[in-house]
Design a protein around this motif. Structure first.
Motif, PDB file in Angstrom:
ATOM      1  N   ILE A 140      38.483  32.503  30.877  1.00  0.00           N
ATOM      2  CA  ILE A 140      39.638  33.172  30.283  1.00  0.00           C
ATOM      3  C   ILE A 140      39.225  34.532  29.710  1.00  0.00           C
ATOM      4  O   ILE A 140      39.933  35.527  29.849  1.00  0.00           O
ATOM      5  CB  ILE A 140      40.287  32.281  29.201  1.00  0.00           C
ATOM      6  CG1 ILE A 140      41.755  32.676  29.006  1.00  0.00           C
ATOM      7  CG2 ILE A 140      39.577  32.332  27.880  1.00  0.00           C
ATOM      8  CD1 ILE A 140      42.693  31.953  29.897  1.00  0.00           C
ATOM      9  N   ALA A 194      40.349  38.241  31.242  1.00  0.00           N
ATOM     10  CA  ALA A 194      40.956  39.212  30.329  1.00  0.00           C
ATOM     11  C   ALA A 194      40.203  40.538  30.384  1.00  0.00           C
ATOM     12  O   ALA A 194      40.813  41.612  30.507  1.00  0.00           O
ATOM     13  CB  ALA A 194      40.952  38.653  28.910  1.00  0.00           C
ATOM     14  N   MET A 240      46.749  34.623  33.913  1.00  0.00           N
ATOM     15  CA  MET A 240      45.855  33.781  33.130  1.00  0.00           C
ATOM     16  C   MET A 240      46.472  32.409  32.868  1.00  0.00           C
ATOM     17  O   MET A 240      45.797  31.381  32.918  1.00  0.00           O
ATOM     18  CB  MET A 240      45.505  34.482  31.813  1.00  0.00           C
ATOM     19  CG  MET A 240      44.667  35.744  32.024  1.00  0.00           C
ATOM     20  SD  MET A 240      44.513  36.767  30.554  1.00  0.00           S
ATOM     21  CE  MET A 240      43.412  35.789  29.569  1.00  0.00           C
ATOM     22  N   CYS A 284      43.781  32.227  24.836  1.00  0.00           N
ATOM     23  CA  CYS A 284      44.512  33.302  25.518  1.00  0.00           C
ATOM     24  C   CYS A 284      45.419  34.038  24.527  1.00  0.00           C
ATOM     25  O   CYS A 284      45.532  35.269  24.570  1.00  0.00           O
ATOM     26  CB  CYS A 284      45.344  32.718  26.661  1.00  0.00           C
ATOM     27  SG  CYS A 284      46.192  33.949  27.667  1.00  0.00           S
TER      28      CYS A 284
END
Length: 660
Positions: A367, A371, A392, A412
């Protein structure tokens, strides 16, 4: 042919949990081990290994047996190949007798392809090290890459000569058939003269998890623009590139031990990492990652770290494989190298300690990696940022475990500075969409069935429980698992009590379990009624009577595979109930050994009770309704047996209820 002495030594030495542990990640479960089935797609382990019995059972597919049976089933070995593999693993010298022409002729197609592939590996390796052309071109190339002689040997690296048919001529001269050279893709057929597929290339053998050669990768060293830089063996009976990972044979033990697998792209990445001291690394060999390849790793560990080149083209497309890994319920980390570096070049110039430290410090959770990678693209564009967040969440939706999904949603939310509620709502929509899609497919199947008119010729009937078969099976299980154990069994004798009255006297006598079963059935002149169980019982008792020391693993060794499978099913079917952690719930049931005496007695009485019940029914049916025929003798027998049945029912009340 391998001598019997060698086979006996192999079976005595090999440990079933060690053999299977090379292919499946096993965890202890009481006295047994458990793991994910290597024969089916499952997320809850149902694969059981019993070290004490020397056998395994896969409850998801129904397969089972000893260590040799596992290798034959998993690696498609022949029996001799499995014995050779184990002998090599345990450093056992193989004694061989001359193989007959008939035995040679019986070698099947797949085995012939394996033999040809193994010969090719040896030929290319020897050509690399011993021919002038091989040393000048192939060996020089590997040395330039920084590979040591030990590494070249470990991975079986080789060289295919520039001549059009050098390998093919050599193989045919050694007696290998052209059809197998062609079916493995080593030789390309042509009417006038077949030629070598890998001419003028350095060679990378591609091996299975057990080390069998499945195919090859070849790299050209010239600047021929018409020729592909890398060339792989074509798909064949033994080589399916979507199901193979390069380096898995060399990496499997390290992966299981370190509980992590590094995934790279190319052959030299694997080799350079391995030479640097990091052995738990495999490659997808330039192909897109597949579910089968992921499941191969999943047998050994739940953790994958994907290594990407610093300047890899199409990196975003490459990370789609991460979603596949997540779908398999695995944990994923991603590590990239500095610009201009790949795993091969970086490992070559970095010491082991620094390399380990770099991987530990730069491996990001998937994750975080997504990002950091995609935020540069989004920058200040809200539309692109929204797409990134959705991307995501799509990845998170692939994770089967709800708790893990929740944690990643929180992460997230923190990274992207967006509320959890929005992410949870988006995730729910995605999950619901998947559920709807599955529902639609199910509905379509049902609708198709609705229009199918199926004529049922036989009326539906409830399957009758085979009481006799259940009892006989349990008695065989007791014989196989506990026959050598001594217990004090109760017996009834006719004697006089202290007052001089004649009657039944209960005595206890120590016997081995097999003796109690055998003598009890002999005394009552009882035989097994089920044909297969009768055959097994007589055979097992015969072994006990001759040796007085029954060893299950040794016994299975001498049985036909189909017969050994039945024995394994009988013994291991009870083991599936040991999977539950009762002690963790403060429930402490009696062990099987603690219940052994009662279990033996119950089953012997139940067998008698059931056979007597059958006799009574048969006798009742034989009573004639014609007045002139005297049925008094038959009726007297029936009454005697009813009394005996009542006596057994009194002694085994709970067993009778269970089976009646």
């Amino acid at each position: 042919m391998i001598s019997k002495a060698t086979i006996d030594t192999v079976f005595e030495t090999a440990r079933v949990e060690e053999v299977i542990g090379d292919f499946v990640h096993l965890k202890r479960a009481g006295s047994n081990f458990k793991g994910l089935s290597p024969f089916s797609e499952e997320r809850s382990p149902s694969f059981m290994v019993s070290p004490a019995k020397g056998i395994w059972k896969d409850f998801s597919s129904g397969k089972g047996g000893n260590s040799v049976a596992f290798l034959m089933e998993h690696e498609k070995f022949t029996y001799p190949e499995a014995i050779r593999y184990l002998a090599k693993k345990y450093n056992i010298e193989i004694e061989e007798t001359e193989q007959t022409d008939e035995e040679k002729a019986n070698t099947d197609v797949r085995e012939s392809m394996y033999l040809v592939s193994e010969f090719a590996k040896t030929y290319f390796h020897n050509t690399l090290l011993n021919s002038e052309e091989g040393k000048a071109i192939g060996y020089s190339y590997f040395k330039e890459r920084g590979f040591t002689n030990e590494t070249i040997k470990k991975f079986g690296l080789g060289y295919s000569p520039e001549a059009w048919d050098a390998f093919t001529k050599e193989a045919l001269g050694k007696g290998y058939k052209l059809e197998f050279l062609e079916s493995t893709g080593l030789t390309i057929p042509r009417d006038d003269r077949p030629f070598d597929r890998f001419k003028s290339r350095v060679m990378f053998p591609i091996q299975s998890m057990s080390g069998r050669v499945l195919g090859f990768g070849g790299r050209i060293l010239t600047n021929d623009k018409k020729a592909a830089k890398y060339l792989n063996s074509p798909e064949s009976e033994i080589y399916h590139k979507s199901k193979v990972l390069y380096g898995i044979f060399q990496a499997k033990q390290s992966i299981a031990k370190l509980n992590n697998c590094y995934l790279v792209e190319g052959y030299t990445d694997v080799i350079q990492f391995n030479q640097s001291g990091i052995e738990n690394v495999v490659a997808s060999s330039g192909t897109a990652l597949t579910p089968d390849q992921i499941r191969l790793v999943n047998r050994l560990t739940k953790n994958i770290t994907v290594l990407f080149d610093g300047d890899a083209a199409g990196l975003r497309a490459s990370i789609r494989g991460i979603d596949l890994i997540l779908e398999e319920g695995m944990n994923v980390k991603v590590c990239t190298f500095p610009d201009g570096e790949d795993p091969d070049s970086f490992a070559k110039k970095t010491s082991y300690d620094d390399l380990v430290l770099y991987l530990e410090n730069n491996a990001k959770d998937f994750i975080q990696f997504k990002a950091s990678l995609l935020m540069n693209e989004a920058k200040n564009d809200p539309i692109k940022k929204a797409d990134l967040i959705r991307d995501m969440v799509v990845s998170i939706s692939k994770i089967p475990d709800r708790i893990q999904r929740e944690i990643y949603i929180q992460e997230c939310s923190r990274i992207m500075d967006i509320s959890e509620q929005v992410l949870v709502s988006t995730l729910a929509q995605l999950v619901q969409k998947d559920v709807v899609e599955v529902g639609k497919k199910q509905q379509q199947k049902q609708e198709q069935k609705a229009f199918e008119v199926v004529k049922n010729e036989n009326p539906i009937s409830t399957e009758k429980v085979d009481t006799l078969g259940i009892v006989e099976c349990e008695i065989i299980n007791i014989l196989l698992s506990y026959g050598n154990i001594s217990e004090k069994f109760e017996g009834v004798l006719i004697g006089t009590n202290t007052e001089g009255e004649v009657g039944e006297v209960v005595v206890k006598k120590e016997r081995k379990v097999y003796e109690e079963i055998y003598l009890s059935l002999q005394e009552d002149e009882i035989e097994f009624a089920t044909g297969l169980f009768k055959e097994i019982y007589n055979d097992v008792i015969s072994v006990y009577l001759q040796n007085d020391n029954f060893n299950l693993e040794r016994y299975l060794m001498h049985l036909k595979p189909e017969f050994a499978q039945i024995i394994t099913d009988i013994v291991m079917n009870n083991e599936k109930y040991v999977l539950h952690n009762w002690e963790g719930q403060n429930i402490f049931p009696k062990t099987k050994l603690e219940q052994l005496n009662q279990n033996v007695t119950d089953n012997l009485f139940t067998l008698r009770w059931y056979l007597i019940s059958q006799f009574i029914e048969n006798a009742k049916n034989s009573v004639s309704k014609e007045s002139e025929i005297d049925n008094s003798e038959v009726i007297a027998d029936i009454m005697d047996y009813i009394k005996l049945k009542t006596k057994f029912s009194y002694k085994t009340g709970r067993v009778v209820v269970r089976y009646h």
